[in-house]
Design an enzyme around this catalytic site. Structure first.
Site, PDB file in Angstrom:
ATOM      1  N   LYS A  87       0.854  -1.197   0.000  1.00 54.52           N
ATOM      2  CA  LYS A  87       0.000   0.000   0.000  1.00 54.52           C
ATOM      3  C   LYS A  87       0.887   1.243   0.000  1.00 54.52           C
ATOM      4  O   LYS A  87       1.752   1.399   0.873  1.00 54.52           O
ATOM      5  CB  LYS A  87      -0.890  -0.041   1.246  1.00 54.52           C
ATOM      6  CG  LYS A  87      -2.136   0.796   1.166  1.00 54.52           C
ATOM      7  CD  LYS A  87      -3.022   0.498   2.361  1.00 54.52           C
ATOM      8  CE  LYS A  87      -4.270   1.330   2.354  1.00 54.52           C
ATOM      9  NZ  LYS A  87      -5.014   1.191   3.623  1.00 54.52           N
TER      10      LYS A  87
HETATM   11  C1  E4P Z   1      -8.233   2.446   3.478  1.00 54.47           C
HETATM   12  O1  E4P Z   1      -7.555   1.527   3.106  1.00 54.47           O
HETATM   13  C2  E4P Z   1      -8.146   3.059   4.816  1.00 54.47           C
HETATM   14  O2  E4P Z   1      -7.574   2.133   5.710  1.00 54.47           O
HETATM   15  C3  E4P Z   1      -9.470   3.434   5.425  1.00 54.47           C
HETATM   16  O3  E4P Z   1     -10.565   3.026   4.672  1.00 54.47           O
HETATM   17  C4  E4P Z   1      -9.524   4.770   6.040  1.00 54.47           C
HETATM   18  O4  E4P Z   1     -10.792   4.974   6.583  1.00 54.47           O
HETATM   19  P1  E4P Z   1     -11.120   6.098   7.669  1.00 54.47           P
HETATM   20  O5  E4P Z   1     -11.395   7.361   6.948  1.00 54.47           O
HETATM   21  O6  E4P Z   1     -12.354   5.584   8.353  1.00 54.47           O
HETATM   22  O7  E4P Z   1      -9.927   6.196   8.584  1.00 54.47           O
END
Ligand code: E4P
Length: 217
Positions: A87
């Site tokens: 990622k």
């Molecule tokens: C995506 O991969 C992120 O981990 C995640 O969806 C972030 O979400 P949040 O805005 O609830 O922190």
């Protein structure tokens, strides 16, 4: 449509896996910290533990923000298990790293995407997944679902193979709306996934069926 769970909590990952509908997991540094997973060795072990629970892709985020160290970190993460997806943040070096990993056949997830232009660059770089954050856009009075829709149109126009991974999901309607738009994947907290189960008429109907069955026996 694939269902990923957005957590580093092993119990919740197991619960979603046991439901039989889980296709993968996404994590991020905040989610790892929330579970108290700190220090390189513990973090790497935690990714391996997650891979043992699920069959599908597991996104593991790099901390480095420069190309050289992103590549070093990403290669170490990818070597943990074939399920690992590297990622990468949507910054200039993240795009370069996505291209590098794509050329090497290593899966990537370009994260922190908030515009159609960023999603276009992720696809050009050959990312496996692009993660538009719809909840965080909604939080600042910007239509997150509209972004998912724009990316769908752009990717379909050119046949980009990058999968749209709708992230920052906050509730069940986000999942349903993403399904209508044609997002390839949603990543969601467990509560929004299990929330899809619920309907009062299901509970009332089941209660009546069971009571009627009892009367007849
Ligand atoms: C995506 O991969 C992120 O981990 C995640 O969806 C972030 O979400 P949040 O805005 O609830 O922190």
């Amino acid at each position: 449509m694939k269902f990923f769970i957005d957590t580093a909590n092993l119990e919740q990952i197991k619960e979603a896996q046991d439901l039989g509908i889980l296709d993968g997991v996404t994590t991020n540094p905040s989610l790892m910290a929330k579970e108290g997973i700190t220090g390189k060795e513990n973090i790497l072990k935690h990714y391996k533990d997650i891979c043992k629970i699920v069959d599908g892709d597991v996104s593991a985020e790099v901390i480095a923000t420069d190309f050289t160290n992103m590549v070093k970190e990403g290669e170490e993460l990818a070597s943990l298990n074939d399920q690992i997806v590297v990622k990468l943040p949507m910054i200039k070096d993240g795009v370069k790293a996505a291209k590098y990993f794509s050329n090497k056949g290593i899966k990537t997830n370009v994260t922190l995407v908030f515009s159609a232009g960023q999603a276009l660059l992720a696809a050009k770089a050959g990312a496996t997944y692009v993660s538009p954050f719809l909840g965080r856009l909604d939080d600042i009075s910007t239509d997150g679902l509209n972004l998912i829709s724009e990316i769908r149109d752009i990717y379909d126009n050119y046949g980009f193979e990058t999968e749209i991974l709708a992230a920052s999901i906050r509730h069940t309607m986000h999942i349903i709306d993403c399904a209508k738009i044609g997002a390839d994947v949603i990543t969601s907290p467990l509560s929004s996934i299990t929330g899809l189960l619920k309907h009062p008429l299901t509970d009332i109907g089941l209660d009546k069926f069971l009571k009627d069955h009892k009367k007849g026996n």
